[in-house]
Design an enzyme around this catalytic site. Structure first.
Site, mmCIF file in Angstrom:
data_model
loop_
_atom_site.group_PDB
_atom_site.id
_atom_site.type_symbol
_atom_site.label_atom_id
_atom_site.label_comp_id
_atom_site.label_asym_id
_atom_site.label_seq_id
_atom_site.Cartn_x
_atom_site.Cartn_y
_atom_site.Cartn_z
ATOM 1 C CG ASP A 7 -2.088 0.700 1.010
ATOM 2 O OD1 ASP A 7 -2.580 1.545 -0.010
ATOM 3 O OD2 ASP A 7 -2.094 2.137 2.226
ATOM 4 C CE1 TYR A 39 2.893 5.719 -3.172
ATOM 5 C CE2 TYR A 39 1.430 3.776 -4.960
ATOM 6 C CZ TYR A 39 2.712 4.951 -3.655
ATOM 7 O OH TYR A 39 3.813 4.155 -3.903
ATOM 8 C CB CYS A 70 -3.194 0.623 -3.075
ATOM 9 S SG CYS A 70 -2.968 2.501 -3.484
ATOM 10 C CB THR A 72 -4.923 5.270 -5.437
ATOM 11 O OG1 THR A 72 -5.524 5.394 -4.305
ATOM 12 C CG2 THR A 72 -3.627 5.965 -6.343
ATOM 13 C CB CYS A 194 -9.751 4.591 -0.280
ATOM 14 S SG CYS A 194 -7.466 4.826 0.654
HETATM 15 N N1 DGL Z 1 -5.202 2.714 0.517
HETATM 16 C C1 DGL Z 1 -4.479 3.655 -1.139
HETATM 17 C C2 DGL Z 1 -6.084 2.811 -1.562
HETATM 18 O O1 DGL Z 1 -6.882 2.286 -1.541
HETATM 19 C C3 DGL Z 1 -4.901 4.899 -0.722
HETATM 20 C C4 DGL Z 1 -4.069 5.602 -1.053
HETATM 21 C C5 DGL Z 1 -3.358 7.242 -0.946
HETATM 22 O O2 DGL Z 1 -2.166 6.734 -0.664
HETATM 23 O O3 DGL Z 1 -3.762 8.333 -1.972
HETATM 24 O O4 DGL Z 1 -6.058 3.953 -2.600
#
Ligand code: DGL
Length: 270
Positions: A7, A39, A70, A72, A194
């Site tokens: 992640d 991210y 993750c 993203t 997320c």
């Molecule tokens: N845990 C990440 C996701 O599932 C977060 C992404 C980020 O760092 O903005 O999208």
């Protein structure tokens, strides 16, 4: 025999926790790219470069299979990685598909044409990059027809969680739910798209109301991984040690992780 869980930061710990409980004998290598989180405000090229560099490190740590816990990275980088980057003896899987299969009541690998499903109004909460990618809607369209998805980009929530500011995170979640409800007053289901957001599950549920079914990924991904490893036992790589790696400050990240998982977690520098 290690499996990698990746992640951008702490959110993937929600997935790590579930897979560890479901598969207690499998060593897991967790990689949190805390030094580069969030991210969700980066462009696709940036997310691709960061994700491939982290996944390479996990291959080096003895993982043949890496789960991008993750959304993203799954939305912005996974397809490109699968098309041209992943070595033939390795696998990288994302976290959208188990969630969409649950929402559309499908079994793993059911590739039949899209059909009508019970839920018609779905709220999607995700990072700005995931919402912009429309990856969730694309995957859903392969499987279901007639589902109205209203997406809410939840700016700031990941930053607040990474900073350990849960009061700010809660206030932001409530304002994002309000914004969503102005666009879709009565969603039947809500997707926490997320992996950081399950840490705020109760706030989402409270703000949405008890009659909205809130889907999050941790347990769904754990079931899918157990099923995958039963069918592909060789994909448990040669690594034998569980470990937690971070590009951030190991002490700070360990403290937050210990607080979230309510057990001692010790990160090392990646
Ligand atoms: N845990 C990440 C996701 O599932 C977060 C992404 C980020 O760092 O903005 O999208």
């Amino acid at each position: 025999m290690a499996v990698g869980i990746f992640d951008s930061g702490l959110g993937g710990l929600t997935v790590l926790d579930a897979v560890t409980r479901r598969l207690p004998d499998v060593p897991f290598v967790y990689f949190g790219d805390n030094g580069h989180a969030p991210y969700g405000v980066r462009d696709a090229e940036d997310v691709y470069q960061l994700t491939t560099s982290a996944v390479s490190r996990m291959f080096d740590a003895g993982c043949d299979l890496v789960i991008l816990a993750c959304n993203t990275a799954s939305a912005a980088a996974l397809r490109r990685m699968q098309e041209s980057w992943i070595p033939a003896d390795k696998r990288v899987l994302g976290v959208f598909v188990p969630l969409i299969e649950a929402l559309t009541e499908r079994k793993w690998g059911d590739n039949s044409p899209p059909r009508e499903v019970a839920v018609k109004h779905v709220a999607l909460f995700a990072t700005p990059a995931t919402v912009a990618s429309r990856a969730f809607q694309r995957e859903l369209a392969f499987r279901a027809i007639g589902v109205d998805v209203e997406a809410q980009a939840c700016g700031g929530v990941v930053d607040a969680i990474e900073d350990g500011d849960m009061i700010l995170a809660e206030a932001l979640v409530r304002s994002h739910v309000d914004a969503l409800k102005r666009k879709m007053p009565s969603p039947e289901a809500a997707i926490l798209g997320c992996t950081h957001y399950p840490l705020m599950h109760d706030t989402f549920q409270d703000a949405l109301g008890a009659d909205v079914q809130v889907y999050s990924q941790a347990n769904l991904v754990a079931e899918s991984l157990a099923d995958y490893l039963a069918r592909h036992p060789k994909m448990i790589g040669p690594g034998t040690e569980s470990m937690f790696l971070t590009t951030g400050d190991p002490r700070r990240v360990s403290d937050r992780a210990t607080q979230f998982l309510r057990r001692k977690i010790e990160f090392a520098a990646a």
